[in-house]
Scaffold this motif. Structure first.
Motif, PDB file in Angstrom:
ATOM      1  N   CYS A  44      -5.757  -1.308  -1.862  1.00 38.39           N
ATOM      2  CA  CYS A  44      -5.303  -0.385  -2.899  1.00 38.39           C
ATOM      3  C   CYS A  44      -5.630  -0.993  -4.262  1.00 38.39           C
ATOM      4  N   HIS A  45      -6.186  -0.161  -5.161  1.00 42.97           N
ATOM      5  CA  HIS A  45      -6.520  -0.686  -6.492  1.00 42.97           C
ATOM      6  C   HIS A  45      -5.274  -1.130  -7.262  1.00 42.97           C
ATOM      7  N   PHE A  46      -4.125  -0.578  -6.888  1.00 40.45           N
ATOM      8  CA  PHE A  46      -2.921  -0.859  -7.673  1.00 40.45           C
ATOM      9  C   PHE A  46      -1.817  -1.499  -6.836  1.00 40.45           C
ATOM     10  N   PHE A  58      -7.103   7.847   0.938  1.00 42.63           N
ATOM     11  CA  PHE A  58      -5.707   8.297   0.845  1.00 42.63           C
ATOM     12  C   PHE A  58      -5.436   9.032  -0.470  1.00 42.63           C
ATOM     13  N   HIS A  59      -6.411   9.076  -1.393  1.00 43.05           N
ATOM     14  CA  HIS A  59      -6.086   9.561  -2.734  1.00 43.05           C
ATOM     15  C   HIS A  59      -5.552  10.999  -2.799  1.00 43.05           C
ATOM     16  N   CYS A 115      -1.820  10.594  -2.300  1.00 39.31           N
ATOM     17  CA  CYS A 115      -1.137   9.428  -2.877  1.00 39.31           C
ATOM     18  C   CYS A 115      -0.491   9.759  -4.206  1.00 39.31           C
ATOM     19  N   CYS A 174      -9.452   5.835  -8.303  1.00 41.46           N
ATOM     20  CA  CYS A 174      -9.061   6.140  -6.913  1.00 41.46           C
ATOM     21  C   CYS A 174     -10.000   7.115  -6.200  1.00 41.46           C
ATOM     22  N   PRO A 184     -11.330   1.085  -2.278  1.00 37.50           N
ATOM     23  CA  PRO A 184     -10.657  -0.211  -2.446  1.00 37.50           C
ATOM     24  C   PRO A 184     -10.899  -1.127  -1.253  1.00 37.50           C
ATOM     25  N   HIS A 213       0.862  -1.183   0.000  1.00 38.45           N
ATOM     26  CA  HIS A 213       0.000   0.000   0.000  1.00 38.45           C
ATOM     27  C   HIS A 213       0.905   1.242   0.000  1.00 38.45           C
ATOM     28  N   PRO A 214       0.588   2.236  -0.830  1.00 32.58           N
ATOM     29  CA  PRO A 214       1.441   3.423  -0.902  1.00 32.58           C
ATOM     30  C   PRO A 214       1.627   4.139   0.444  1.00 32.58           C
ATOM     31  N   CYS A 255     -10.893   6.095  -2.448  1.00 34.21           N
ATOM     32  CA  CYS A 255      -9.828   5.774  -1.492  1.00 34.21           C
ATOM     33  C   CYS A 255      -9.541   7.026  -0.660  1.00 34.21           C
ATOM     34  N   ALA A 264      -1.952   7.660  -7.213  1.00 32.66           N
ATOM     35  CA  ALA A 264      -3.393   7.708  -7.495  1.00 32.66           C
ATOM     36  C   ALA A 264      -3.665   7.905  -8.981  1.00 32.66           C
TER      37      ALA A 264
HETATM   38 FE1  SF4 Z   1      -3.287   5.378  -3.992  1.00 31.18          FE
HETATM   39 FE2  SF4 Z   1      -5.322   4.680  -5.550  1.00 31.18          FE
HETATM   40 FE3  SF4 Z   1      -4.068   2.846  -4.101  1.00 31.18          FE
HETATM   41 FE4  SF4 Z   1      -5.597   4.649  -2.894  1.00 31.18          FE
HETATM   42  S1  SF4 Z   1      -6.269   3.070  -4.321  1.00 31.18           S
HETATM   43  S2  SF4 Z   1      -3.616   3.999  -2.262  1.00 31.18           S
HETATM   44  S3  SF4 Z   1      -5.202   6.439  -4.184  1.00 31.18           S
HETATM   45  S4  SF4 Z   1      -3.197   4.048  -5.770  1.00 31.18           S
END
Ligand code: SF4
Length: 341
Positions: free
Chosen positions: A321-323, A290-291, A294, A303, A308, A249-250, A288, A297
């Motif tokens: 986290c989507h990514f 946190f976007h 982030c 995001c 997520p 997670h970022p 999210c 994002a």
């Molecule tokens: Fe960052 Fe998107 Fe992951 Fe949230 S879902 S932590 S905004 S990359």
């Protein structure tokens, strides 16, 4: 004996009504603490760490709305009153707060206060109680425990008071010790001493520990598993090694990149900083939470539109986290390089 985890929290939610609106301090978290386990709960101030612990122990103000479930050895705690929870507090689950000075009464000796904590739950002869006090002070590394037991809180240094606080929490051999920022007010040397005490306790008494902290570095050497919290949610959970060496997670990656590394040459280099501030818990950012902070994002989709879910990324390792896939192989050092560039 039941096979249920020591503590099993499911979809716990805590809301406070304020003049500005409803504050969702804990937003549907689920986790377990197993026997003899050390769980590190990490997050910035206001992320919901302490509120989670207080909700489990029924220590929040009466008007707070707490929903979901927190089972202790299979028995539901949410909804129980003070009378039912009182025998559990201190006897089975004990909590240590950051400010040891405020937790001790200045007009009584340290020994008498620890002794009182023992007597609340047990009938015990005064000689045995006094011996137990000395044993507890010794366990937490207070030198000359017999003499020290007769001293007052102001005669103890900050680090010793914190250790005495831990001794008091251990008075009844709790199965779970919740330590809430136990090292925050202390300098680095005293922090190390308190952490050493927690490790020693864990090794000797085999109690489980829930160690709450804003500092990921504090849990590194002691936790078995880590739950990272952000804006009232768990955003990453997993075994300590996976959180440190394969964060997915970022936010966790950012926390790791902002830790000073004593084992690497970082002299003269700036530490990473997660930009921005934690979000309002009244009006959460959509998608999210946190976007806005982030750097990975993708906006607005997905995001800023889709929340997520906390999903498995490896056995026993989860991230929201989507990514999270895209973070594989990305190290805190590389994140730091990017911010310097
Ligand atoms: Fe960052 Fe998107 Fe992951 Fe949230 S879902 S932590 S905004 S990359």
């Amino acid at each position: 004996m039941s096979d249920a985890p020591l503590l099993e929290v499911d979809d716990l939610r805590v809301e406070f009504t304020t003049d500005d609106g409803i504050v969702t301090a804990v937003d549907g978290i689920s986790f377990t603490v197993e026997d003899h386990e050390v769980l590190g709960v990490v997050g910035e101030s206001g992320s919901g760490k302490t509120v989670t612990a207080l909700a489990i122990l029924g220590l929040l103000p009466k008007k707070t709305t707490v929903t979901g479930s927190a089972k202790w050895r299979g028995r539901e705690l949410i909804g129980l009153g003070d009378k039912e929870l009182q025998p559990l507090r201190g006897e089975e689950i004990a909590i240590v707060f950051q400010d040891a000075l405020a937790s001790f009464n200045p007009v009584f000796t340290i020994g008498s206060q620890i002794g009182e904590a023992i007597e609340v739950h047990h009938e015990i002869a005064s000689k045995d109680r006094d011996e137990r006090v000395v044993e507890l002070l010794d366990l937490v590394g207070i030198p000359n425990p017999r003499q020290r037991a007769d001293q007052y809180p102001h005669e103890f240094s900050g680090g010793m008071r914190q250790r005495a606080m831990i001794a008091m929490a251990l008075a009844n051999d709790p199965a779970l010790l919740i330590a809430d920022e136990p090292t925050t007010a202390l300098d680095v040397t005293l922090q190390a001493q308190v952490l050493e005490v927690l490790e020693r306790i864990q090794a000797r008494t085999r109690s489980s520990i829930m160690l709450i902290t804003h500092d990921l570095g504090v849990v590194a050497g002691i936790a078995d598993r880590i739950a990272v919290m952000y804006a009232g949610r768990h955003i990453e959970t997993g075994p300590v090694d996976q959180i440190f060496y394969e964060p997915r997670h970022p936010y966790t990656l950012g926390l790791l990149a902002s830790l000073p590394r004593l084992d690497r040459k970082t002299h003269g280099q700036k530490l990473y900083r997660i930009t921005g501030q934690p979000p309002s818990l009244i009006e959460r950012p959509p998608g999210c939470t946190f976007h806005p902070r982030c750097e990975f994002a993708r906006l607005p989709e997905p995001c800023a539109t889709v929340v997520p879910a906390l999903e498995e990324v490896d056995p026993s390792h989860r991230a929201a986290c989507h990514f999270s896939e895209g973070l594989v192989g990305l190290t805190p050092e590389r994140l730091r390089e990017g911010q310097r560039a």
